[in-house]
Design an enzyme around this catalytic site. Structure first.
Site, short mmCIF file in Angstrom:
data_model
loop_
_atom_site.label_atom_id
_atom_site.label_comp_id
_atom_site.label_asym_id
_atom_site.label_seq_id
_atom_site.Cartn_x
_atom_site.Cartn_y
_atom_site.Cartn_z
N ILE A 30 0.83 -1.21 0.00
CA ILE A 30 0.00 0.00 0.00
C ILE A 30 0.86 1.27 0.00
O ILE A 30 0.57 2.23 -0.73
CB ILE A 30 -0.96 -0.02 1.22
CG1 ILE A 30 -1.92 -1.22 1.09
CG2 ILE A 30 -1.75 1.27 1.35
CD1 ILE A 30 -2.85 -1.18 -0.10
N GLU A 84 -10.83 6.16 5.16
CA GLU A 84 -11.67 5.58 4.09
C GLU A 84 -11.15 4.24 3.59
O GLU A 84 -11.91 3.31 3.31
CB GLU A 84 -11.75 6.57 2.92
CG GLU A 84 -12.64 6.13 1.79
CD GLU A 84 -14.10 6.02 2.22
OE1 GLU A 84 -14.73 7.03 2.44
OE2 GLU A 84 -14.60 4.87 2.37
N GLY A 144 -11.53 -0.92 0.43
CA GLY A 144 -10.44 -0.47 -0.45
C GLY A 144 -10.73 0.84 -1.16
O GLY A 144 -10.71 1.90 -0.55
N GLY A 174 -2.97 -14.91 -5.65
CA GLY A 174 -2.50 -13.85 -4.74
C GLY A 174 -3.64 -13.11 -4.05
O GLY A 174 -3.43 -12.09 -3.40
N GLU A 233 -4.09 -15.01 1.49
CA GLU A 233 -2.80 -15.19 2.16
C GLU A 233 -2.52 -16.69 2.31
O GLU A 233 -3.44 -17.50 2.27
CB GLU A 233 -2.87 -14.60 3.58
CG GLU A 233 -3.26 -13.14 3.64
CD GLU A 233 -2.14 -12.24 3.18
OE1 GLU A 233 -0.97 -12.57 3.43
OE2 GLU A 233 -2.44 -11.20 2.57
N LYS A 248 -14.23 -4.63 9.65
CA LYS A 248 -14.84 -3.55 8.84
C LYS A 248 -16.24 -3.22 9.35
O LYS A 248 -16.64 -2.04 9.36
CB LYS A 248 -14.85 -3.98 7.37
CG LYS A 248 -13.44 -4.04 6.80
CD LYS A 248 -13.37 -4.82 5.51
CE LYS A 248 -11.95 -4.88 5.00
NZ LYS A 248 -11.78 -5.85 3.91
N GLY A 297 -6.07 -3.94 -3.31
CA GLY A 297 -5.17 -3.62 -4.43
C GLY A 297 -4.42 -2.34 -4.12
O GLY A 297 -5.02 -1.37 -3.64
N1 LIG Z 1 -3.20 -4.75 0.53
C1 LIG Z 1 -4.40 -4.21 0.32
O1 LIG Z 1 -4.99 -4.33 -0.75
C2 LIG Z 1 -5.05 -3.41 1.43
C3 LIG Z 1 -6.27 -2.75 1.19
C4 LIG Z 1 -6.83 -1.96 2.21
C5 LIG Z 1 -6.17 -1.85 3.42
N2 LIG Z 1 -4.99 -2.51 3.63
C6 LIG Z 1 -4.30 -2.34 4.91
O2 LIG Z 1 -3.18 -1.48 4.71
C7 LIG Z 1 -2.12 -1.82 5.60
C8 LIG Z 1 -0.85 -2.10 4.81
O3 LIG Z 1 -1.06 -3.22 3.96
P1 LIG Z 1 0.09 -3.75 2.98
O4 LIG Z 1 -0.57 -4.72 2.08
O5 LIG Z 1 0.85 -2.61 2.41
O6 LIG Z 1 1.04 -4.52 4.03
P2 LIG Z 1 2.54 -5.02 3.78
O7 LIG Z 1 2.79 -5.16 2.31
O8 LIG Z 1 2.76 -6.16 4.68
O9 LIG Z 1 3.45 -3.79 4.27
C9 LIG Z 1 3.51 -3.38 5.59
C10 LIG Z 1 4.59 -2.34 5.78
O10 LIG Z 1 4.53 -1.88 7.14
C11 LIG Z 1 5.85 -1.85 7.67
N3 LIG Z 1 5.85 -1.97 9.13
C12 LIG Z 1 5.46 -2.99 9.92
N4 LIG Z 1 5.67 -2.68 11.22
C13 LIG Z 1 6.19 -1.43 11.24
C14 LIG Z 1 6.64 -0.56 12.27
N5 LIG Z 1 6.57 -0.91 13.55
N6 LIG Z 1 7.13 0.65 11.91
C15 LIG Z 1 7.22 1.01 10.62
N7 LIG Z 1 6.82 0.24 9.60
C16 LIG Z 1 6.32 -0.97 9.91
C17 LIG Z 1 6.54 -3.01 6.99
O11 LIG Z 1 7.94 -2.83 7.11
P3 LIG Z 1 8.96 -4.09 7.03
O12 LIG Z 1 8.89 -4.54 5.61
O13 LIG Z 1 10.28 -3.47 7.39
O14 LIG Z 1 8.45 -5.09 8.00
C18 LIG Z 1 6.02 -2.85 5.56
O15 LIG Z 1 6.73 -1.85 4.89
C19 LIG Z 1 -2.62 -3.02 6.41
O16 LIG Z 1 -3.14 -2.58 7.62
C20 LIG Z 1 -3.72 -3.61 5.52
O17 LIG Z 1 -4.70 -4.31 6.25
C21 LIG Z 1 -4.41 -3.27 2.66
#
Ligand SMILES: NC(=O)c1ccc[n+]([C@@H]2O[C@H](COP(=O)([O-])OP(=O)(O)OC[C@H]3O[C@@H](n4cnc5c(N)ncnc54)[C@H](OP(=O)(O)O)[C@@H]3O)[C@@H](O)[C@H]2O)c1
Length: 326
Positions: free
Chosen positions: A14, A141, A146, A199, A202, A217, A307
């Protein structure tokens, strides 16, 4: 034009998606009067800080130099910025690490935009009180649906209405699995495997298939849009592992599809029968959210529930909404 200074916490899917959209839209945003400048980006491994603006191209290309000595909380508190954009994954029971990041942001007088559900599930009341007490904005939001603008639509465009209920398909992974079972007559395990291969799911899919993601949610919508004070323990949550190919076939014979529905007024997440011609009967990994109102009637919003690119629409729109009121 005054620069709006952002600290981005979390640079995974994200975070990178937001950075790419900011790069893609930089010229258009400047023309519209928004000079958005990312002055710090943090991951667990360290941070990149630049008062003049971090080079996002370098960062997205994996070429930035991360300073391992810099810790996230310290950067949130000390860097001069207008908005903290919190994009880390969270623990659903504690809300951490996001809850700590969010409190630090508000305590240091920064507005907050997030896609992270868990801190809001655990501490929505506290966070919204903190924000209101300091005259700061808390925007989230992207946490529900999403790209779908359900929270802002309810809060802005539907202001004239009483919201009677919100319910719908709030998780793309489970929708994909149930849709695949319906379309191809395959069993749950086969459909799950395919979702994982694509993908959408998980390797540990429990959070989605047990209905916990949908429940998170439901809670966010219940507490923010519908003014409840609900907790996870108040919800009745049933996942989709028990949905059989036979049940889906039988439902189909009678003109129904089985969908995992989050029902805010009913405080429930469960597989339900939806008539095939109903607007919530969406295919693939789409989300669909129906808002029941007293004046406008029913409004259904359909779109991408996840996404990196799609979700950046909701995050960037929240950032612009905060920027407009700075
Ligand atoms: N993916 C989607 O489509 C989607 C949609 C809506 C909402 N979300 C939400 O958005 C958030 C991010 O999702 P994502 O898919 O981007 O997750 P992700 O790919 O797992 O990325 C998470 C990021 O957070 C960092 N992080 C973890 N702990 C941290 C800390 N203590 N301090 C600073 N950075 C930290 C990680 O760093 P490291 O790599 O160094 O561990 C990584 O860069 C989640 O809460 C998810 O539920 C995701």
């Amino acid at each position: 034009m005054k620069a709006v200074r952002l600290v981005v916490v979390g640079f995974g899917n994200i975070g990178k998606g937001l950075a790419s959209t900011l790069l893609e839209k930089r010229k258009q945003l400047m023309e519209r009067g928004y000079d958005l400048r990312v002055v710090a980006v943090c991951e667990q491994k360290g941070c990149v800080v630049d008062d003049e603006g971090v080079d996002l191209e370098k960062l997205v290309g994996g070429k930035a130099k991360w300073d391992e000595r810099l810790k996230t909380l310290e950067v949130i508190r000390s860097v001069e910025a207008d908005i903290v954009v919190e994009l880390t994954p969270g623990n659903i029971n504690t809300g951490e690490p996001g809850l700590g990041h969010m409190k630090a942001a508000l305590e240091s007088g920064k507005h907050l935009v997030t896609s992270n559900k868990s801190p809001l599930v655990v501490g929505y009341r506290e966070l919204s009180r903190m924000a209101a007490g300091k005259g700061l904005q808390l925007k989230f939001e992207a946490t529900v649906g999403g790209a779908i603008p359900v929270i802002n639509t309810c809060g802005n465009e539907l202001k004239a209405n009483a919201i009677r209920n919100i319910y719908g398909i709030l998780n793309g992974t489970t929708n994909y699995i149930l849709w695949k079972m319906t379309e191809e007559g395959v069993d749950f395990k086969t459909a799950l495997k395919e979702a994982q291969n694509l993908g959408f799911a998980e390797s540990n899919p429990d959070y989605d298939i047990k209905g916990i993601d949908t429940a998170a949610k439901v809670l966010i919508l219940a507490n923010s849009v519908m003014g409840m004070d609900a907790k996870m323990k108040d919800l009745k949550v049933t996942g989709i592992e028990g949905v059989t190919a036979e049940a889906i076939e039988l439902a189909k014979d009678y003109g129904y599809a089985i969908k995992l529905v989050g029902d805010i007024a009913g405080k429930e997440v469960s597989p339900r029968l939806i008539p095939v011609e109903h607007p919530l009967n969406v295919p693939g990994n789409l989300n669909a959210i129906l808002v029941e109102t007293d004046v406008a009637g029913d409004i259904t919003l359909i779109g991408a529930g996840a996404g990196a690119k799609e979700t950046s629409s909701a995050i960037l729109s929240d950032i612009l909404a905060v920027a407009e009121r700075l």
